[in-house]
Design a protein around this motif. Structure first.
Motif, PDB file in Angstrom:
ATOM      1  N   HIS A   1       0.817  -1.217   0.000  1.00 51.71           N
ATOM      2  CA  HIS A   1       0.000   0.000   0.000  1.00 51.71           C
ATOM      3  C   HIS A   1       0.854   1.273   0.000  1.00 51.71           C
ATOM      4  CE1 HIS A   1       0.978  -0.713   4.188  1.00 51.71           C
ATOM      5  NE2 HIS A   1       0.635   0.535   4.472  1.00 51.71           N
ATOM      6  N   LEU A   2       2.131   1.141   0.336  1.00 49.00           N
ATOM      7  CA  LEU A   2       3.012   2.310   0.353  1.00 49.00           C
ATOM      8  C   LEU A   2       3.757   2.507  -0.970  1.00 49.00           C
ATOM      9  CD1 LEU A   2       4.545   1.897   3.916  1.00 49.00           C
ATOM     10  CD2 LEU A   2       2.651   3.376   3.212  1.00 49.00           C
ATOM     11  N   ARG A   3       3.664   1.519  -1.845  1.00 45.08           N
ATOM     12  CA  ARG A   3       4.369   1.609  -3.123  1.00 45.08           C
ATOM     13  C   ARG A   3       3.516   2.328  -4.156  1.00 45.08           C
ATOM     14  NH1 ARG A   3       7.038  -4.391  -3.802  1.00 45.08           N
ATOM     15  NH2 ARG A   3       7.879  -4.530  -1.690  1.00 45.08           N
ATOM     16  N   SER A   4       4.195   2.931  -5.101  1.00 45.32           N
ATOM     17  CA  SER A   4       3.465   3.587  -6.184  1.00 45.32           C
ATOM     18  C   SER A   4       3.753   2.846  -7.489  1.00 45.32           C
ATOM     19  CB  SER A   4       3.885   5.048  -6.294  1.00 45.32           C
ATOM     20  OG  SER A   4       5.258   5.134  -6.596  1.00 45.32           O
ATOM     21  N   GLY A   5       2.796   2.882  -8.366  1.00 37.34           N
ATOM     22  CA  GLY A   5       2.959   2.225  -9.655  1.00 37.34           C
ATOM     23  C   GLY A   5       2.729   0.721  -9.573  1.00 37.34           C
TER      24      GLY A   5
END
Length: 122
Positions: free
Chosen positions: A18-22
């Motif tokens: 949930h903290l990652r983007s893409g």
């Protein structure tokens, strides 16, 4: 932690997804697991123990197995290693759906097959 049962014969573990983007292209841990149940059996769905992700508890999850003798497999989520395979004479079918009883006092594992057979192990 995110747990994914893939059709590419893997169990994927992703920490803090949930903290990652893409797009997440590579999991933190990848466990080789035969997930090819065929067209007549329900697909596998790995499940976390309901209390395993709370503070101080070991992270464990359960998933069915195509191995013979038929079994239900318990994994350590932190290490990605199998802890135990539950099997016995009464397990004659592939247990596609597995889960834990939410009790925190005892470890109770249940598994169900596509034909309706239910196995309970304590």
């Amino acid at each position: 932690m995110l747990l994914s049962t893939t059709m590419a014969d893997n169990l994927d573990l992703i920490t803090d997804g949930h903290l990652r983007s893409g797009l997440i292209k590579k999991p933190d841990k990848r466990i080789r697991h035969d997930n090819r149940t065929g067209r007549w059996l329900s697909t596998f769905m790995a499940r976390w123990h309901p209390h395993s992700l709370s503070a101080g508890n070991d992270e464990i999850f359960v998933v069915g197995s195509m191995r013979r003798p038929r079994s239900i497999e318990l994994f350590n989520g932190s290490e990605g290693e199998i802890i135990r395979a539950l099997d016995g004479e009464g397990m004659t079918a592939v247990t596609s759906r597995c889960c834990f009883h939410p009790s925190s006092e005892k470890l109770v594992v249940m598994g169900g097959s596509s034909s309706g057979r239910v196995t309970v192990a304590r």
